[in-house]
Design a protein around this motif. Structure first.
Motif, mmCIF file in Angstrom:
data_model
loop_
_atom_site.group_PDB
_atom_site.id
_atom_site.type_symbol
_atom_site.label_atom_id
_atom_site.label_comp_id
_atom_site.label_asym_id
_atom_site.label_seq_id
_atom_site.Cartn_x
_atom_site.Cartn_y
_atom_site.Cartn_z
ATOM 1 N N GLN A 42 10.476 -26.409 70.787
ATOM 2 C CA GLN A 42 11.110 -25.121 70.519
ATOM 3 C C GLN A 42 12.520 -25.307 69.951
ATOM 4 O O GLN A 42 12.931 -24.576 69.038
ATOM 5 C CB GLN A 42 11.162 -24.276 71.789
ATOM 6 N N VAL A 43 13.254 -26.274 70.477
ATOM 7 C CA VAL A 43 14.607 -26.544 69.968
ATOM 8 C C VAL A 43 14.558 -26.897 68.482
ATOM 9 O O VAL A 43 15.337 -26.369 67.673
ATOM 10 C CB VAL A 43 15.276 -27.696 70.760
ATOM 11 N N VAL A 44 13.633 -27.771 68.111
ATOM 12 C CA VAL A 44 13.508 -28.177 66.704
ATOM 13 C C VAL A 44 13.115 -26.980 65.842
ATOM 14 O O VAL A 44 13.666 -26.774 64.747
ATOM 15 C CB VAL A 44 12.488 -29.322 66.562
ATOM 16 N N LEU A 45 12.172 -26.164 66.323
ATOM 17 C CA LEU A 45 11.760 -24.975 65.572
ATOM 18 C C LEU A 45 12.937 -24.034 65.329
ATOM 19 O O LEU A 45 13.127 -23.526 64.217
ATOM 20 C CB LEU A 45 10.652 -24.228 66.324
ATOM 21 N N VAL A 46 13.730 -23.812 66.367
ATOM 22 C CA VAL A 46 14.879 -22.912 66.236
ATOM 23 C C VAL A 46 15.911 -23.502 65.278
ATOM 24 O O VAL A 46 16.442 -22.799 64.412
ATOM 25 C CB VAL A 46 15.508 -22.630 67.620
ATOM 26 N N ALA A 47 16.192 -24.788 65.421
ATOM 27 C CA ALA A 47 17.210 -25.423 64.581
ATOM 28 C C ALA A 47 16.852 -25.364 63.101
ATOM 29 O O ALA A 47 17.733 -25.249 62.250
ATOM 30 C CB ALA A 47 17.416 -26.869 65.013
ATOM 31 N N GLN A 136 22.517 -26.483 61.856
ATOM 32 C CA GLN A 136 21.283 -27.072 62.400
ATOM 33 C C GLN A 136 21.595 -28.167 63.407
ATOM 34 O O GLN A 136 20.979 -28.230 64.480
ATOM 35 C CB GLN A 136 20.417 -27.635 61.275
ATOM 36 N N VAL A 137 22.555 -29.023 63.067
ATOM 37 C CA VAL A 137 22.941 -30.102 63.974
ATOM 38 C C VAL A 137 23.532 -29.516 65.260
ATOM 39 O O VAL A 137 23.226 -29.980 66.365
ATOM 40 C CB VAL A 137 23.949 -31.061 63.303
ATOM 41 N N GLN A 138 24.355 -28.489 65.132
ATOM 42 C CA GLN A 138 24.927 -27.848 66.312
ATOM 43 C C GLN A 138 23.834 -27.261 67.204
ATOM 44 O O GLN A 138 23.867 -27.420 68.428
ATOM 45 C CB GLN A 138 25.898 -26.732 65.899
ATOM 46 N N LEU A 139 22.858 -26.578 66.593
ATOM 47 C CA LEU A 139 21.759 -26.002 67.370
ATOM 48 C C LEU A 139 20.945 -27.087 68.064
ATOM 49 O O LEU A 139 20.530 -26.926 69.217
ATOM 50 C CB LEU A 139 20.852 -25.156 66.472
ATOM 51 N N LEU A 140 20.710 -28.199 67.360
ATOM 52 C CA LEU A 140 19.961 -29.303 67.978
ATOM 53 C C LEU A 140 20.710 -29.861 69.184
ATOM 54 O O LEU A 140 20.121 -30.090 70.241
ATOM 55 C CB LEU A 140 19.715 -30.415 66.955
ATOM 56 N N LEU A 141 22.018 -30.086 69.031
ATOM 57 C CA LEU A 141 22.814 -30.625 70.135
ATOM 58 C C LEU A 141 22.864 -29.659 71.313
ATOM 59 O O LEU A 141 22.686 -30.062 72.470
ATOM 60 C CB LEU A 141 24.232 -30.957 69.660
ATOM 61 N N LEU A 142 23.086 -28.384 71.037
ATOM 62 C CA LEU A 142 23.109 -27.381 72.105
ATOM 63 C C LEU A 142 21.753 -27.294 72.796
ATOM 64 O O LEU A 142 21.664 -27.193 74.017
ATOM 65 C CB LEU A 142 23.497 -26.011 71.535
ATOM 66 N N GLY A 143 20.690 -27.352 71.996
ATOM 67 C CA GLY A 143 19.340 -27.304 72.559
ATOM 68 C C GLY A 143 19.044 -28.505 73.430
ATOM 69 O O GLY A 143 18.439 -28.380 74.503
#
Length: 199
Positions: A42-47, A136-143
């Motif tokens: 899900q994290v990857v999908l969102v990012a 995208q990188v920020q979302l991946l790290l936060l996820g």
């Protein structure tokens, strides 16, 4: 805020707890790891933007939600049907529950968990700083941070549940009752998930 959302028991936590009570600590931790592997998807999908599509599409969201709900009901029925095995062959049943199968079941529940999609798709983007670089990188790290918190939380719940099971193992009849109750809880959780909204 996100930590509170993760810590509040949802489908993943309740599923881990029910597995811990029915199968023990090792199975509970395997389930938690599978759950979080599903959340990573899900994290990857969102990012990469697919999470927004899922969050905005009622049809796709509903399919995901009902798939997870039906799977929980199926697992609950299986747990109910096998409840007497816990009473008859406590040690053998625990040993025969293969880690790969337990991981896979946890993964399916995790990847179809609408609570995770809500956190990653609606809450995390609020913490992205456009001036700080690649979103995208920020979302991946936060996820990834959220998944780590979820793993610690779910594993702790599972270990507590597994410990309670070990304490009750001295009474095979009670252990069988708990196995059946965990099955009923999973069915109830599946039904509740099926009728839950997007909030």
């Amino acid at each position: 805020m996100v930590t509170v959302l993760i810590a509040v028991p949802g489908p993943s936590v309740l599923f881990v707890v029910s597995r811990g009570v029915a199968l023990g600590r090792k199975a509970a931790v395997s389930t938690a790891v599978g759950n979080e592997a599903g959340l990573l998807i899900q994290v990857v999908l969102v990012a990469f933007g697919l999470g927004e599509v899922l969050a905005r599409s009622l049809l796709i969201f509903s399919v995901l939600k009902f798939t997870g709900a039906l799977y929980l009901v199926y697992l609950g029925v299986q747990a109910w049907r096998r409840r007497k095995l816990l009473m008859v062959e406590d040690q053998n049943v625990s040993a025969s529950a293969r880690p790969g199968q337990i991981f896979r079941e946890g993964f399916i529940v995790g990847v179809s968990n609408p609570k995770g999609l809500l956190i990653f798709g609606a809450v995390l983007p609020q913490f992205v700083d456009a001036s700080a670089g690649n979103a995208q990188v920020q979302l991946l790290l936060l996820g990834l941070i959220c998944v780590l918190i979820a793993l610690i939380s779910d594993a702790a719940w599972g270990l507590l549940a597994g410990t309670a099971r070990n304490w009750l193992a001295g009474s095979p009849r009670r252990l069988s009752w708990i196995g059946g109750a965990s099955g009923i809880a999973m069915v109830g959780l599946g039904v509740r998930l099926a009728f839950s909204g997007r909030e």
